[in-house]
Design a protein around this motif. Structure first.
Motif, PDB file in Angstrom:
ATOM      1  N   LEU A  47       0.812  -1.228   0.000  1.00 38.24           N
ATOM      2  CA  LEU A  47       0.000   0.000   0.000  1.00 38.24           C
ATOM      3  C   LEU A  47       0.837   1.266   0.000  1.00 38.24           C
ATOM      4  O   LEU A  47       0.298   2.348  -0.284  1.00 38.24           O
ATOM      5  CB  LEU A  47      -0.926   0.017   1.218  1.00 38.24           C
ATOM      6  CG  LEU A  47      -2.140  -0.905   1.203  1.00 38.24           C
ATOM      7  CD1 LEU A  47      -2.911  -0.783   2.510  1.00 38.24           C
ATOM      8  CD2 LEU A  47      -3.050  -0.602   0.028  1.00 38.24           C
ATOM      9  N   LEU A  48       2.106   1.171   0.328  1.00 36.58           N
ATOM     10  CA  LEU A  48       2.924   2.368   0.475  1.00 36.58           C
ATOM     11  C   LEU A  48       3.048   3.126  -0.840  1.00 36.58           C
ATOM     12  O   LEU A  48       3.261   2.524  -1.900  1.00 36.58           O
ATOM     13  CB  LEU A  48       4.303   1.995   1.004  1.00 36.58           C
ATOM     14  CG  LEU A  48       4.363   1.529   2.467  1.00 36.58           C
ATOM     15  CD1 LEU A  48       5.775   1.152   2.854  1.00 36.58           C
ATOM     16  CD2 LEU A  48       3.828   2.607   3.394  1.00 36.58           C
ATOM     17  N   TYR A  49       2.886   4.447  -0.724  1.00 37.00           N
ATOM     18  CA  TYR A  49       3.062   5.385  -1.834  1.00 37.00           C
ATOM     19  C   TYR A  49       2.078   5.134  -2.979  1.00 37.00           C
ATOM     20  O   TYR A  49       2.339   5.488  -4.126  1.00 37.00           O
ATOM     21  CB  TYR A  49       4.506   5.336  -2.360  1.00 37.00           C
ATOM     22  CG  TYR A  49       5.512   5.620  -1.273  1.00 37.00           C
ATOM     23  CD1 TYR A  49       5.676   6.910  -0.764  1.00 37.00           C
ATOM     24  CD2 TYR A  49       6.266   4.588  -0.719  1.00 37.00           C
ATOM     25  CE1 TYR A  49       6.588   7.164   0.244  1.00 37.00           C
ATOM     26  CE2 TYR A  49       7.179   4.833   0.290  1.00 37.00           C
ATOM     27  CZ  TYR A  49       7.331   6.129   0.775  1.00 37.00           C
ATOM     28  OH  TYR A  49       8.229   6.384   1.781  1.00 37.00           O
ATOM     29  N   ARG A  50       0.944   4.546  -2.673  1.00 36.64           N
ATOM     30  CA  ARG A  50      -0.148   4.444  -3.626  1.00 36.64           C
ATOM     31  C   ARG A  50      -1.168   5.543  -3.338  1.00 36.64           C
ATOM     32  O   ARG A  50      -1.284   6.005  -2.196  1.00 36.64           O
ATOM     33  CB  ARG A  50      -0.829   3.076  -3.543  1.00 36.64           C
ATOM     34  CG  ARG A  50      -0.017   1.913  -4.111  1.00 36.64           C
ATOM     35  CD  ARG A  50      -0.793   0.626  -3.942  1.00 36.64           C
ATOM     36  NE  ARG A  50      -0.115  -0.522  -4.520  1.00 36.64           N
ATOM     37  CZ  ARG A  50      -0.326  -0.987  -5.740  1.00 36.64           C
ATOM     38  NH1 ARG A  50      -1.189  -0.366  -6.532  1.00 36.64           N
ATOM     39  NH2 ARG A  50       0.318  -2.046  -6.184  1.00 36.64           N
ATOM     40  N   PRO A  51      -1.948   5.947  -4.330  1.00 37.68           N
ATOM     41  CA  PRO A  51      -2.970   6.969  -4.075  1.00 37.68           C
ATOM     42  C   PRO A  51      -4.090   6.429  -3.191  1.00 37.68           C
ATOM     43  O   PRO A  51      -4.328   5.220  -3.115  1.00 37.68           O
ATOM     44  CB  PRO A  51      -3.482   7.316  -5.486  1.00 37.68           C
ATOM     45  CG  PRO A  51      -2.455   6.793  -6.420  1.00 37.68           C
ATOM     46  CD  PRO A  51      -1.840   5.604  -5.752  1.00 37.68           C
ATOM     47  N   TYR A  52      -4.782   7.351  -2.538  1.00 30.12           N
ATOM     48  CA  TYR A  52      -5.961   6.992  -1.760  1.00 30.12           C
ATOM     49  C   TYR A  52      -7.162   6.750  -2.693  1.00 30.12           C
ATOM     50  O   TYR A  52      -7.087   6.978  -3.900  1.00 30.12           O
ATOM     51  CB  TYR A  52      -6.307   8.102  -0.766  1.00 30.12           C
ATOM     52  CG  TYR A  52      -5.435   8.117   0.461  1.00 30.12           C
ATOM     53  CD1 TYR A  52      -5.702   7.296   1.545  1.00 30.12           C
ATOM     54  CD2 TYR A  52      -4.340   8.972   0.554  1.00 30.12           C
ATOM     55  CE1 TYR A  52      -4.922   7.307   2.688  1.00 30.12           C
ATOM     56  CE2 TYR A  52      -3.548   9.000   1.687  1.00 30.12           C
ATOM     57  CZ  TYR A  52      -3.845   8.162   2.755  1.00 30.12           C
ATOM     58  OH  TYR A  52      -3.055   8.182   3.871  1.00 30.12           O
ATOM     59  N   ASN A  53      -8.240   6.270  -2.096  1.00 27.11           N
ATOM     60  CA  ASN A  53      -9.529   6.068  -2.769  1.00 27.11           C
ATOM     61  C   ASN A  53      -9.453   5.011  -3.865  1.00 27.11           C
ATOM     62  O   ASN A  53     -10.248   5.040  -4.816  1.00 27.11           O
ATOM     63  CB  ASN A  53     -10.055   7.390  -3.352  1.00 27.11           C
ATOM     64  CG  ASN A  53     -10.229   8.452  -2.299  1.00 27.11           C
ATOM     65  OD1 ASN A  53     -10.983   8.287  -1.350  1.00 27.11           O
ATOM     66  ND2 ASN A  53      -9.508   9.565  -2.444  1.00 27.11           N
ATOM     67  N   LEU A  54      -8.533   4.079  -3.758  1.00 25.51           N
ATOM     68  CA  LEU A  54      -8.468   2.945  -4.666  1.00 25.51           C
ATOM     69  C   LEU A  54      -9.023   1.705  -3.974  1.00 25.51           C
ATOM     70  O   LEU A  54      -8.958   1.571  -2.752  1.00 25.51           O
ATOM     71  CB  LEU A  54      -7.032   2.681  -5.121  1.00 25.51           C
ATOM     72  CG  LEU A  54      -6.386   3.710  -6.050  1.00 25.51           C
ATOM     73  CD1 LEU A  54      -4.967   3.276  -6.404  1.00 25.51           C
ATOM     74  CD2 LEU A  54      -7.210   3.914  -7.309  1.00 25.51           C
ATOM     75  N   THR A  55      -9.565   0.793  -4.784  1.00 15.89           N
ATOM     76  CA  THR A  55     -10.097  -0.473  -4.281  1.00 15.89           C
ATOM     77  C   THR A  55      -9.150  -1.594  -4.683  1.00 15.89           C
ATOM     78  O   THR A  55      -8.683  -1.647  -5.828  1.00 15.89           O
ATOM     79  CB  THR A  55     -11.502  -0.729  -4.845  1.00 15.89           C
ATOM     80  OG1 THR A  55     -12.364   0.342  -4.456  1.00 15.89           O
ATOM     81  CG2 THR A  55     -12.064  -2.032  -4.300  1.00 15.89           C
ATOM     82  N   PHE A  56      -8.866  -2.488  -3.731  1.00 17.96           N
ATOM     83  CA  PHE A  56      -7.905  -3.558  -3.948  1.00 17.96           C
ATOM     84  C   PHE A  56      -8.567  -4.906  -3.672  1.00 17.96           C
ATOM     85  O   PHE A  56      -9.420  -5.025  -2.788  1.00 17.96           O
ATOM     86  CB  PHE A  56      -6.687  -3.404  -3.022  1.00 17.96           C
ATOM     87  CG  PHE A  56      -5.915  -2.130  -3.243  1.00 17.96           C
ATOM     88  CD1 PHE A  56      -4.871  -2.075  -4.145  1.00 17.96           C
ATOM     89  CD2 PHE A  56      -6.233  -0.982  -2.528  1.00 17.96           C
ATOM     90  CE1 PHE A  56      -4.158  -0.907  -4.337  1.00 17.96           C
ATOM     91  CE2 PHE A  56      -5.529   0.192  -2.716  1.00 17.96           C
ATOM     92  CZ  PHE A  56      -4.489   0.227  -3.630  1.00 17.96           C
ATOM     93  N   ASP A  57      -8.129  -5.896  -4.444  1.00 11.71           N
ATOM     94  CA  ASP A  57      -8.456  -7.298  -4.183  1.00 11.71           C
ATOM     95  C   ASP A  57      -7.249  -7.965  -3.543  1.00 11.71           C
ATOM     96  O   ASP A  57      -6.108  -7.755  -3.993  1.00 11.71           O
ATOM     97  CB  ASP A  57      -8.807  -8.023  -5.479  1.00 11.71           C
ATOM     98  CG  ASP A  57     -10.278  -7.888  -5.830  1.00 11.71           C
ATOM     99  OD1 ASP A  57     -11.044  -7.434  -4.960  1.00 11.71           O
ATOM    100  OD2 ASP A  57     -10.650  -8.214  -6.975  1.00 11.71           O
TER     101      ASP A  57
END
Length: 524
Positions: A47-57
């Motif tokens: 999750l580090l240095y990824r944008p917010y408000n994204l959905t992950f599986d």
């Protein structure tokens, strides 16, 4: 440097929204594994240095990691497979079929648990060996349901969505703001600890208080720091980008604590010798610690609390710990705290009494001398805050606590400047109504007729108004729209404005009145 709400940074708190809709707050610590219970686990570094408000599986074993889910895929999962591209003829045919099925209802449908042929043991086994982050299991559940053809389009979509929320290993990463934290505390934690303060009520308090950048705000907060966090967010003081790689030197840390940088806590300076000489070296003259940094006089929050230490535990979600504050955090220099004894009777508080200088300060050991300097710097800092508070001139007062409001306003309202806003919150109607009555016209007339006196001055506050705001949730479904009946929290807010002093009113009227200016010019 990236903003705290642009990218997911290390050692920050984030808000995860699970498929069931339940929120969860986590700390992103590098090189660790985050577990979400039945939904699975994944490495925090994914999750580090990824944008917010994204959905992950969450990927299935033996893989470990996350997969970004597109918006189109999320829509298909929510609508139960709808959303694919289709031709105009297919769309028309699909519309006619839906219209015919819509005429059907489930009035005669009997909900039989035996319609689902998959047993619980088979479901658990499929969860272990399944793939597709739970999507394959949802499809198996749908295909093994014998009464699926009897469901209407709405009930089929509702059934599919319920199974998707239960078995899909998916989550959405959201930034942790004051609004998100407020909703989390109301829904998951104990709302009585924050006085059932709702998000819309908190926003009303900030609007009535005219909280903006650059002012000085007086706050009485017994919600664990939620009100302080909301005010700090408006002032631009709340969010801080933690940098664990930044370290301070021993000299800087000693200076911050009020110790003498040249002091030797072990007294080694007393026995320092040169090679071939056993005579102790001459002690250097003691260096007084530098004077404390000037107190911030604008864009500050002054918190008055009833205990020995303020209860600001909720600020930990924004990288600020009152027990071990970060020197680079904006709240470290812009948040001032005092207890009620230091405000009401400062001469009786031991903290505001200057520590006596020990005899022979130049000859005592470095550790004791450093301890004295730390006490001196602490006294200077608290004394500066107490003097600035006693001088008044605050731009607004916000109150949310359990204390009796008459006693709070008696001492807090005189500290405000003219035309400053006063906002009081209570979880029930009675305290706010009683507070508004204290400043009513009848009380003012009685006070003026009696010639004033000690106690609360009802003439200081103008136009007290009791308000209530509540944004109720509604369940919006075809033919069954109604408010959600399980939501709680019905706090009331009182707003008012402090009366300007007569000298200020006279000066303002003389300076701003066109008639007086014309008379002055003619007379001249």
């Amino acid at each position: 440097m990236a903003s705290p709400h642009d990218l997911i940074l290390p050692h920050t708190h984030i808000l995860l929204r699970l498929p069931s809709g339940a929120p969860r707050i986590l700390v992103i610590t590098p090189d660790t594994t985050i577990s979400l219970g039945k939904f699975g686990s994944f490495p925090a570094n994914a999750l580090l240095y990824r944008p917010y408000n994204l959905t992950f599986d969450i990927l299935d074993a033996p893989q470990s990691g996350l997969r970004v889910v597109s918006a189109a895929e999320i829509t298909r999962d929510v609508l139960g497979g709808a959303g694919e591209e289709e031709t105009e003829a297919e769309a028309g045919e699909h519309y006619r079929e839906e219209k015919e099925e819509a005429m059907r209802n489930n009035r005669e449908t009997v909900d039989d648990p035996a319609a689902q042929k998959m047993s619980w043991e088979e479901i658990e086994e499929a969860k272990k060996v399944g793939s597709g982050s739970g999507r394959d299991l949802v499809q198996k559940l749908l295909s093994s349901h014998t009464a699926l053809h009897q469901k209407t389009p709405f009930s089929l979509q509702k059934y599919t969505l319920r199974k998707t929320k239960k078995f899909l290993r998916r989550f959405t990463v959201l930034p942790l703001t004051v609004s998100a934290l407020n909703n989390y505390l109301l829904e998951v934690k104990e709302p009585q600890k924050i006085l059932d303060l709702r998000d819309e009520t908190l926003g009303l308090m900030l609007s009535l208080g005219n909280v903006h950048y650059g002012g000085r705000w007086l706050v009485i907060d017994e919600t664990g720091g939620l009100l302080v966090a909301a005010v700090a967010e408006r002032l631009g003081l709340l969010y801080h980008t933690p940098d664990p790689t930044t370290t301070t030197t021993t000299t800087a840390a000693a200076a911050d604590n009020g110790a003498d940088p040249t002091d030797d806590p072990d007294g080694a300076a007393d026995t320092t010798t040169t090679e071939g000489d056993t005579t102790p070296a001459t002690r250097p003259p003691p260096c007084h610690p530098p004077a404390p940094a000037p107190l911030k006089t604008s864009n500050t929050i002054t918190l008055i609390h009833p205990n020995e230490q303020p209860n600001l535990s909720l600020l930990k979600y924004f990288s600020y710990d009152t027990n071990n504050p970060t020197p680079t955090h904006p709240l470290h220099t812009h948040l001032h705290t005092l207890n009620w004894l230091q405000v009401v009777s400062p001469h009786t508080d031991m903290t505001l009494q200057q520590p006596p200088e020990p005899p022979g300060l130049a000859d005592i050991r470095g550790g004791k001398r450093g301890a004295y300097y730390r006490k001196l710097r602490r006294w200077q800092h608290v004394k500066a805050i107490a003097d600035a508070t006693a001088a008044g001139g605050f731009d607004g007062l916000l109150v949310a606590g359990y204390m009796e409001l008459s006693g709070v306003l008696r001492w807090a309202v005189p500290l405000l400047r003219g035309s400053a806003q006063v906002v009081v919150y209570a979880s029930s109607r009675e305290p706010v109504v009683e507070c508004a009555d204290l400043y009513s016209s009848a009380r003012k007339a009685e006070w003026i007729a009696g010639g004033g006196g000690e106690g609360l001055d009802p003439t200081l506050l103008l136009a007290p108004t009791v308000m209530e705001v509540r944004a109720r949730r509604y369940q919006v479904l075809p033919g069954r729209t109604h408010p959600v009946m399980t939501s709680g929290g019905e706090g009331r807010v009182e707003g008012g404005k402090k009366r300007r002093e007569e000298a200020e009113e006279g000066e303002a009227e003389e300076a701003g009145s066109p008639q007086k200016r014309m008379k002055g010019e003619r007379g001249g």
